[in-house]
Design a protein around this motif. Structure first.
Motif, PDB file in Angstrom:
ATOM      1  N   PHE A 262       0.827  -1.192   0.000  1.00  0.00           N
ATOM      2  CA  PHE A 262       0.000   0.000   0.000  1.00  0.00           C
ATOM      3  C   PHE A 262       0.869   1.252   0.000  1.00  0.00           C
ATOM      4  CE2 PHE A 262      -2.985  -3.109   1.599  1.00  0.00           C
ATOM      5  CZ  PHE A 262      -4.226  -2.670   1.132  1.00  0.00           C
ATOM      6  N   ALA A 263       0.299   2.324  -0.524  1.00  0.00           N
ATOM      7  CA  ALA A 263       0.898   3.657  -0.424  1.00  0.00           C
ATOM      8  C   ALA A 263      -0.246   4.646  -0.255  1.00  0.00           C
ATOM      9  CB  ALA A 263       1.713   3.999  -1.659  1.00  0.00           C
ATOM     10  N   ALA A 264       0.034   5.755   0.433  1.00  0.00           N
ATOM     11  CA  ALA A 264      -1.005   6.753   0.658  1.00  0.00           C
ATOM     12  C   ALA A 264      -0.397   8.148   0.702  1.00  0.00           C
ATOM     13  CB  ALA A 264      -1.750   6.468   1.962  1.00  0.00           C
ATOM     14  N   VAL A 265      -1.067   9.103   0.054  1.00  0.00           N
ATOM     15  CA  VAL A 265      -0.647  10.505   0.088  1.00  0.00           C
ATOM     16  C   VAL A 265      -1.885  11.374   0.279  1.00  0.00           C
ATOM     17  CG1 VAL A 265       1.401  10.159  -1.343  1.00  0.00           C
ATOM     18  CG2 VAL A 265      -0.783  10.729  -2.427  1.00  0.00           C
ATOM     19  N   ARG A 266      -1.689  12.532   0.899  1.00  0.00           N
ATOM     20  CA  ARG A 266      -2.785  13.489   1.043  1.00  0.00           C
ATOM     21  C   ARG A 266      -2.928  14.262  -0.265  1.00  0.00           C
ATOM     22  NH1 ARG A 266      -6.464  12.872   4.855  1.00  0.00           N
ATOM     23  NH2 ARG A 266      -6.765  15.100   5.224  1.00  0.00           N
ATOM     24  N   VAL A 267      -4.185  14.458  -0.697  1.00  0.00           N
ATOM     25  CA  VAL A 267      -4.456  15.145  -1.956  1.00  0.00           C
ATOM     26  C   VAL A 267      -5.683  16.044  -1.789  1.00  0.00           C
ATOM     27  CG1 VAL A 267      -3.499  13.269  -3.377  1.00  0.00           C
ATOM     28  CG2 VAL A 267      -5.953  13.263  -2.797  1.00  0.00           C
ATOM     29  N   ARG A 268      -5.932  16.849  -2.802  1.00  0.00           N
ATOM     30  CA  ARG A 268      -7.207  17.541  -2.957  1.00  0.00           C
ATOM     31  C   ARG A 268      -7.904  16.908  -4.157  1.00  0.00           C
ATOM     32  NH1 ARG A 268      -7.027  23.012  -1.276  1.00  0.00           N
ATOM     33  NH2 ARG A 268      -9.182  23.224  -2.033  1.00  0.00           N
TER      34      ARG A 268
ATOM     35  N   PRO B 272      -8.984  11.182   9.022  1.00  0.00           N
ATOM     36  CA  PRO B 272      -8.079  12.249   9.470  1.00  0.00           C
ATOM     37  C   PRO B 272      -6.663  12.123   8.916  1.00  0.00           C
ATOM     38  CG  PRO B 272      -9.393  11.418  11.302  1.00  0.00           C
ATOM     39  CD  PRO B 272      -9.666  10.504  10.144  1.00  0.00           C
ATOM     40  N   ALA B 273      -6.004  13.272   8.805  1.00  0.00           N
ATOM     41  CA  ALA B 273      -4.656  13.312   8.233  1.00  0.00           C
ATOM     42  C   ALA B 273      -3.647  12.512   9.056  1.00  0.00           C
ATOM     43  CB  ALA B 273      -4.190  14.762   8.106  1.00  0.00           C
ATOM     44  N   ALA B 274      -3.929  12.300  10.332  1.00  0.00           N
ATOM     45  CA  ALA B 274      -3.003  11.552  11.193  1.00  0.00           C
ATOM     46  C   ALA B 274      -3.185  10.039  11.093  1.00  0.00           C
ATOM     47  CB  ALA B 274      -3.187  11.995  12.650  1.00  0.00           C
TER      48      ALA B 274
ATOM     49  N   ARG C   6      -1.758   1.334   8.020  1.00  0.00           N
ATOM     50  CA  ARG C   6      -2.439   0.080   8.321  1.00  0.00           C
ATOM     51  C   ARG C   6      -3.921   0.316   8.603  1.00  0.00           C
ATOM     52  NH1 ARG C   6      -4.261  -3.155  12.232  1.00  0.00           N
ATOM     53  NH2 ARG C   6      -4.065  -5.419  11.922  1.00  0.00           N
ATOM     54  N   THR C   7      -4.249   1.400   9.313  1.00  0.00           N
ATOM     55  CA  THR C   7      -5.647   1.714   9.593  1.00  0.00           C
ATOM     56  C   THR C   7      -6.401   2.027   8.307  1.00  0.00           C
ATOM     57  OG1 THR C   7      -5.070   2.564  11.787  1.00  0.00           O
ATOM     58  CG2 THR C   7      -7.186   3.264  10.878  1.00  0.00           C
ATOM     59  N   LEU C   8      -5.752   2.765   7.391  1.00  0.00           N
ATOM     60  CA  LEU C   8      -6.361   3.053   6.096  1.00  0.00           C
ATOM     61  C   LEU C   8      -6.636   1.757   5.335  1.00  0.00           C
ATOM     62  CD1 LEU C   8      -4.190   6.104   4.945  1.00  0.00           C
ATOM     63  CD2 LEU C   8      -6.574   6.171   5.698  1.00  0.00           C
TER      64      LEU C   8
END
Length: 440
Positions: free
Chosen positions: A286-292, A334-336, A340-342
């Protein structure tokens, strides 16, 4: 139901009392348990005639009338189902899974039937498509809504809608995401508790659906197509300088949006395990980034064509499965939130597929032979009530097992010999379907 009723039938009668109290007429209160017992009990076919032969001998006409033609309102029973589901599995740690399930049908007269694509089956065929809501906590799902989607070939044909008895309020075109939002509102109005809404890309690609969830103050995690556009989280709106002509009246983003798969191309991927399945730990990269999300109002940008302005900030998540398949998701958690939770939130959606399978294979959801809107939805409601009862039994048996284990452990600590209670033989294998577990 006769004098020689089995343990589970007696328990069903008692458990059904809040539902039966809402039915009013004594004939309905008598037919409802028989219909549900027919769905739960043995026998491969769960249409009215074979169920009547097994559980309501001589009462076929009354059983058929109860489902297909009887004048009674299903709304109070639907509300009672929502309350019972909340009692069983509701809570802040529960999830509400939005999906749809295809019911194969022949001919052209059954309400809502059309050549449609079924994502779960990966093909187009003659189906009725039911939008489903499943409330689940841990590995215990309870189906709380099944509502028929009407394709354009139906909503454009008033005579056809009338023949199938489609209520006036449901004759206008409604997309699956619109149906889902209406059912979510109904669940929320009944006080159903859940922490996060989950859905696949069939719903996640809909900006009005995502925005509707956010407007309701709900947390959500949804699948999306790989090409859905997003912006870096730091995107800014700027006022372009007009070299000639009138000054610009609208701001534009300082960077162009990109397809989701491109945004994650250079991300840091990690191996994540989210739970234990029947064959060991389930894991993927998995990978995750914050976006609009690029789902704001459309804006034409000189030399760049039309772009949607930046909308809500969210997590963009990618999954690389061991099979080589790649999946993409958005979540407004949330951003925090850690990776693993995602991943665990996204993968919790598999539970609805198990519920669909069990309602069809074990309770006859797809066995209804009538053609009307009313009959189909009443049959679907009875299958959901039957399923809730089975989950009630499952949770009660698990609770008794835990209590016995605690009693045994306490006796062992005290240095004594635990007293073994006589256990009742399970009726699930003989008169009730086993609620099997499957992997995603």
């Amino acid at each position: 139901m006769g004098n020689a009723t089995s343990d589970w039938e007696d328990q069903l009668e008692r458990w059904l009392k809040p539902f039966l109290d809402r039915l009013g007429h004594k004939a309905r209160r008598r037919m409802c348990p028989r219909y549900i017992a027919g769905l739960i009990g043995p026998g491969e076919r769960k249409s009215i005639q074979p169920m009547a032969e097994r559980f309501a001998a001589g009462d076929y006409d009354q059983l058929h009338h109860f489902i297909a033609d009887g004048v009674w309102d299903a709304t109070p029973l639907e509300t009672e189902l929502l309350r019972e589901a909340d009692r069983l599995v509701g809570g802040d740690d529960a999830v509400l899974v939005i999906d749809d399930t295809a019911v194969p049908k022949k001919g052209e007269h059954s309400v809502g039937i059309a050549a449609q694509y079924a994502s779960a089956l990966g093909k187009t065929a003659n189906w009725q498509t039911l939008v489903s809501l499943t409330l689940a906590r841990g590995e215990v799902p309870v189906m709380i809504a099944l509502r028929l989607f009407l394709p354009g070939s139906w909503t454009s044909d008033v005579a056809r809608l009338k023949r199938a008895g489609v209520p006036v309020d449901y004759r206008s075109p409604r997309s699956k995401p619109e149906i889902a939002l209406a059912e979510i509102d109904r669940a929320m109005a009944a006080g159903v508790r859940f922490g996060c809404v989950l859905a696949d890309a069939g719903y996640g690609l809909s900006a009005p659906f995502r925005q509707g969830l956010t407007a309701r103050g709900l947390a959500w995690a949804v699948g999306i197509p790989r090409h859905l556009k997003v912006y870096p989280v730091g995107v800014k709106l700027i006022w372009p300088v007009a070299m000639r002509g009138r000054p610009r009246k609208r701001s534009i983003p300082d960077i162009l949006s990109r397809p989701s798969e491109d945004m994650l191309a250079d991300a840091k991927w990690k191996n994540v395990s989210w739970r234990t399945g029947t064959k060991g730990r389930l894991k993927a990269r998995f990978a995750a980034v914050r976006v609009r999300i690029a789902d704001g109002p459309p804006q034409r940008i000189k030399d760049k064509g039309q772009q949607h302005l930046p909308g809500e900030e969210a997590w963009l998540i990618g999954e690389h499965r061991t099979s080589g398949e790649k999946k993409y998701y958005l979540a407004n958690l949330p951003a925090a939130t850690d990776l693993r939770t995602l991943a665990a939130a996204i993968k919790a959606r598999w539970i609805c597929e198990q519920a669909h399978q069990q309602l069809k294979e074990e309770l006859g959801l797809d066995h209804f032979e009538g053609r009307s809107w009313q009959g189909l939805h009443r049959h679907a409601l009875m299958t959901m009530i039957a399923y809730a009862f089975l989950q009630h039994r499952r949770l009660a048996q698990a609770g008794r097992k835990k209590k016995n284990q605690r009693t045994a452990a306490a006796a062992k600590l005290a240095g004594g010999t635990p007293r073994h209670r006589r256990s009742h033989p399970s009726t699930v294998s003989s008169a009730m379907p086993a609620l099997s577990k499957t992997n995603p």
